[in-house]
Design an enzyme around this catalytic site. Structure first.
Site, mmCIF file in Angstrom:
data_model
loop_
_atom_site.group_PDB
_atom_site.id
_atom_site.type_symbol
_atom_site.label_atom_id
_atom_site.label_comp_id
_atom_site.label_asym_id
_atom_site.label_seq_id
_atom_site.Cartn_x
_atom_site.Cartn_y
_atom_site.Cartn_z
ATOM 1 N NE ARG A 87 -2.760 0.468 3.449
ATOM 2 C CZ ARG A 87 -1.996 0.611 4.546
ATOM 3 N NH1 ARG A 87 -1.210 1.671 4.676
ATOM 4 N NH2 ARG A 87 -2.005 -0.287 5.500
ATOM 5 C CE LYS A 125 -13.760 8.570 -17.398
ATOM 6 N NZ LYS A 125 -14.090 9.778 -16.671
ATOM 7 C CG ASP A 137 -10.954 16.464 -13.513
ATOM 8 O OD1 ASP A 137 -10.292 15.969 -14.440
ATOM 9 O OD2 ASP A 137 -11.976 15.929 -13.039
ATOM 10 C CE1 TYR A 167 -17.719 11.658 -14.898
ATOM 11 C CE2 TYR A 167 -17.215 11.541 -12.566
ATOM 12 C CZ TYR A 167 -17.588 10.927 -13.737
ATOM 13 O OH TYR A 167 -17.839 9.580 -13.748
HETATM 14 C C1 PLP Z 1 -14.520 10.092 -15.326
HETATM 15 C C2 PLP Z 1 -14.171 11.387 -14.735
HETATM 16 C C3 PLP Z 1 -13.911 11.514 -13.349
HETATM 17 C C4 PLP Z 1 -14.054 10.369 -12.381
HETATM 18 O O1 PLP Z 1 -13.114 9.375 -12.613
HETATM 19 P P1 PLP Z 1 -13.361 7.818 -12.294
HETATM 20 O O2 PLP Z 1 -12.107 7.189 -12.768
HETATM 21 O O3 PLP Z 1 -14.584 7.396 -13.041
HETATM 22 O O4 PLP Z 1 -13.563 7.720 -10.815
HETATM 23 C C5 PLP Z 1 -13.529 12.760 -12.885
HETATM 24 N N1 PLP Z 1 -13.437 13.831 -13.713
HETATM 25 C C6 PLP Z 1 -13.701 13.739 -15.023
HETATM 26 C C7 PLP Z 1 -13.566 14.959 -15.876
HETATM 27 C C8 PLP Z 1 -14.073 12.528 -15.587
HETATM 28 O O5 PLP Z 1 -14.342 12.462 -16.891
#
Ligand code: PLP
Length: 399
Positions: free
Chosen positions: A54, A215, A190, A115
């Protein structure tokens, strides 16, 4: 046996080599998947630097160092073993750990167009469990950040481009405005939609970059994960403590898969950028499309900022189909190459209906304010031949 291609080389070289080492025993050029949960010690407390997985995992470190470098962190490995990069079980786990930097009752400012899962984490979990006070502000105008700051404001959280309306926030202007009020306020971005290929928030004065590596970084729709990166050694130390203390770490198999995805980030993003711009131009001229939103289209209200802040417009396009709900529904049903699915950023093209799918949890009046109507459709343009994608869209629009 370290590669010396960390910095001072171009991005497309970095995505292959940054933060990577040959494996010392065999010389393997790709990092092995270290599955061991623990590591033997020579004498109590005398060990290789690896104690428990971890806290320390070489496969995860390889990914973390890579992403830290791609986002521009200059932290040396002797200062921080993962150079300021931290990998988590999901994007939301990364954001959740980031929120642990705040104390109960602190105030934060968030972009109003977030998001959906981020919005849910802030408004339905942490406002209750941590007593956070969150102001949701339209940060397309950077001066609004200063107006919204209070003496208790600890964090400003931005997404740019936003999901799904592809609004932009001027990272440099926000950093300047926020720091003028409080030089110590934390700034988090983000960067999931842009990826570090198109945009690098640390270079604009931000402290923390976050990715849903599910993504573009993973890029193949086969692994869920999240990442944080910082170039500030003190912040890296705090995040290292929290990553281990909270424990929402990315597993070694997922770290390996994500790193494998990252190696092709530059070639994939080049194609995503190129195809999406072509498709956005095609849709903008189409008689059965009312409007197209894409940062690199001249019609985007923040086109100048997009050109200044981003290397390419990215793979995401939003559009309004002509007609009503039935027309957008039929369009989505008729697509053959674009799969009707949530998520984004993979090699395959996806289309979705935010009002019914990804953003159904956003209240209807808020959706209306943001412009997410019944004819609003979001495309994630993959790396297939763009002509086939154009044919698919045209056929589905014409019916
Ligand atoms: C998908 C997404 C998230 C969340 O991520 P996960 O891997 O699904 O927990 C956060 N911000 C954006 C812009 C996203 O597209």
């Amino acid at each position: 046996m370290a590669h010396s291609h960390d910095r001072g080389v171009r991005f497309d070289t970095q995505v292959i080599h940054a933060g990577q080492h040959l494996e010392p025993v065999t010389g393997a050029v790709m990092p092995p998947i270290f599955t061991s949960s623990t590591y033997a010690q020579e004498s109590p407390g005398r060990h290789t630097g690896f104690e428990y997985s971890r806290s320390h995992n070489p496969t995860r470190y390889a990914l973390e160092r890579m992403v830290a470098r791609l986002e521009g962190s200059a932290i040396e490995e002797k200062t921080d073993p993962s150079c300021g990069g931290f990998a988590f079980a999901s994007g939301l786990a990364a954001i959740g750990t980031c929120l642990e930097l705040l104390d109960a009752g602190d105030h934060m400012i968030a972009m109003d167009d977030l998001y959906g899962g981020t919005n849910r984490l802030f408004s339905r979990v942490r406002e209750r469990s941590q007593g956070l006070k969150v102001s949701y502000i339209d940060l397309t105008r950077a001066d609004r950040v200063a107006q919204a700051m209070t003496p208790k404001t600890k964090l400003v959280w931005v997404e740019t481009p936003t999901n799904p309306t592809l609004k932009l926030a001027d990272l440099g202007a926000i950093a300047k405005a926020a720091r003028a009020v409080n030089p110590r306020v934390l700034l988090g971005c983000d960067n999931t939609f842009a990826s570090p290929y198109n945009q690098r928030p640390l270079e604009h004065g931000f402290d923390i970059v976050m990715h849903s590596s599910t993504k573009y970084l993973g890029g193949h729709s086969d692994v869920v994960g999240g990442l944080l990166a910082t170039g500030d050694p003190d912040l890296a130390q705090r995040l290292r403590f929290l990553q281990n203390a909270v424990g929402a770490v990315m597993g070694p198999f997922d770290a390996y898969l994500t790193l494998r995805g990252v190696k092709t980030l530059a070639v994939r993003m080049e194609r995503h950028n190129e195809s999406a711009l072509r498709i956005a131009r095609f849709l903008a001229e189409h008689p059965l499309v009312d409007a197209v939103i894409y940062p690199f289209l001249e019609s985007h209200p923040q086109h100048d900022l997009a050109k200044r802040q981003m290397r390419g417009g990215g793979g995401m396009i939003s559009m309004h189909v002509r007609g009503g709900l039935d027309d957008s529904r039929r369009f989505l049903e008729r697509l053959r190459i674009f799969a009707l699915a949530e998520s984004l950023g993979g090699v395959e093209s996806l289309a979705e209906h935010p009002a019914i799918m990804t953003h159904a949890s956003v209240p209807a009046d808020q959706r209306a304010t943001l412009g997410i109507s019944d004819t609003f459709v979001r495309l994630s343009v993959g790396i297939e031949d763009a002509d086939d994608l154009i044919d698919d869209l045209d056929r589905a629009l014409r019916g």
